[in-house]
Design an enzyme around this catalytic site. Sequence first.
Site, PDB file in Angstrom:
ATOM      1  N   HIS A 246       0.831  -1.211   0.000  1.00 55.87           N
ATOM      2  CA  HIS A 246       0.000   0.000   0.000  1.00 55.87           C
ATOM      3  C   HIS A 246       0.865   1.260   0.000  1.00 55.87           C
ATOM      4  CE1 HIS A 246      -3.410  -2.576   0.438  1.00 55.87           C
ATOM      5  NE2 HIS A 246      -3.081  -2.946   1.664  1.00 55.87           N
TER       6      HIS A 246
ATOM      7  N   ASP B  49      -5.144  -8.159  -3.293  1.00 56.50           N
ATOM      8  CA  ASP B  49      -5.401  -7.940  -1.872  1.00 56.50           C
ATOM      9  C   ASP B  49      -6.713  -8.574  -1.409  1.00 56.50           C
ATOM     10  OD1 ASP B  49      -5.374  -7.012   0.729  1.00 56.50           O
ATOM     11  OD2 ASP B  49      -5.277  -4.898   0.219  1.00 56.50           O
TER      12      ASP B  49
END
Length: 449
Positions: free
Chosen positions: A271, A322
């Site tokens: 991220h 994810d």
Amino acid sequence: MTSTERTRTYWLEHAWLGTHVEPGVAVTVADGRVLAVRREVPAPPPGAEILRGLTLPGLANAHSHAFHRALRGTVQVGSGTFWTWREVMYSVADRLTPETYLDLARAVYAEMALAGITAVGEFHYVHHAPGGTPYADPNAMGEALIEAAAEAGIRITLLDTCYLSSGFGEPPGTHQLRFSDGTAEAWAQRSSLLKERDHARIGAAIHSVRAVPADQLATVARWAEERRAPLHVHLSEQTAENDACQQAHGRTPTALLAENGVLGPRTTGVHNTHLTDEDIALLGRSRTGTCMCPTTERDLADGIGPAAALQRAGSPLSLGSDSHAVVDLLEEARAMELNERLRTHTRGHWTAAALLRAATADGHAALGWDDTGRIEAGARADLATIALDSVRTAGPLPRLGAETAVFAATAADVRHTIVGGRHVVRDGAHTLVPDVPRALARAAEALRA
């Protein structure tokens, strides 16, 4: 998963060779690796298998939580934040067993294969039974994931995750007890029992700086360093984590990781959304990678990470799906570019070739598969073929296949996926998991029962 035993030749109607698209490429494969690549082959050689469309190296999904796939749709009802979404996620994690996790992950990894993904980085932290009691095999859940990847025909890097705290200085909450080994040393002892296989590598992960106390970060980093293994960490996904880290330690999460020896060229921050200029410089100087997960980052309202600035600073980029709001690495690639366009009001931050490198070679490297992600002699024979005649891809010139793949194609356009020279997906159908939609539905239903 085993490699092919005999020599075979694939004729690629069009092939992306790292910088450009070429027509008529013959690829000879034996024992799971590319023996030779011949260009300017206008017609299929006798006996060659024909791959119509644009063939890429197999895609790498560098960040996955397989059990999040069971949340698809259910978390789109009502409003909220990352933190309210997390409570729904915990409720699914509570119901996982080694058996149900095997079934779900097999179906999820088969869905990935259908999307052209040949390797996954599984960020794995559901280690024990609910309440924290270890299974008779302390790695039963991790073994289920490794077996699921084998049965779905793809490679896996199991990023066994250290998760010890619910927040800075706080013990794990009720839902998190099954994630925790108690200490980083106990985590290391359990993780050391995991064994690599032909299709599986073992890496490490620090869940986040809020979940691993500062005085235990170095233990995880040392475990990975001793094994030359990949090390991943959720980093600055939420501003609340940054604020709490500043309050607890007087520094950013990135600075805290740097002080404890976590950053480096085998480490990937996942991220990397809310970073200071100093954070970006630290990550770049240390050659720490960045895994962007744009579809999840927008689904959870995380924000847009500074991917372009990170790459300019020296941080290699990879991509992950994810939470599996969708499983589509082509969408992840284009979303990274389109997000940057929205933020800067300018176009063209990455070429299609650069985005494909993030989805292929650089993604595989982030997972410890340095010999994958390229169509060249010596590389593993992992290929993904995209149709150039679907309603999304028809029209552009074939030489613009990379641009078409990144900016128009979707996972639905993947026609073939080859892993180690073996067809895992042929003509859009999985060869090992016969009905992937039904398998996904059954697995999700079992977790709702």
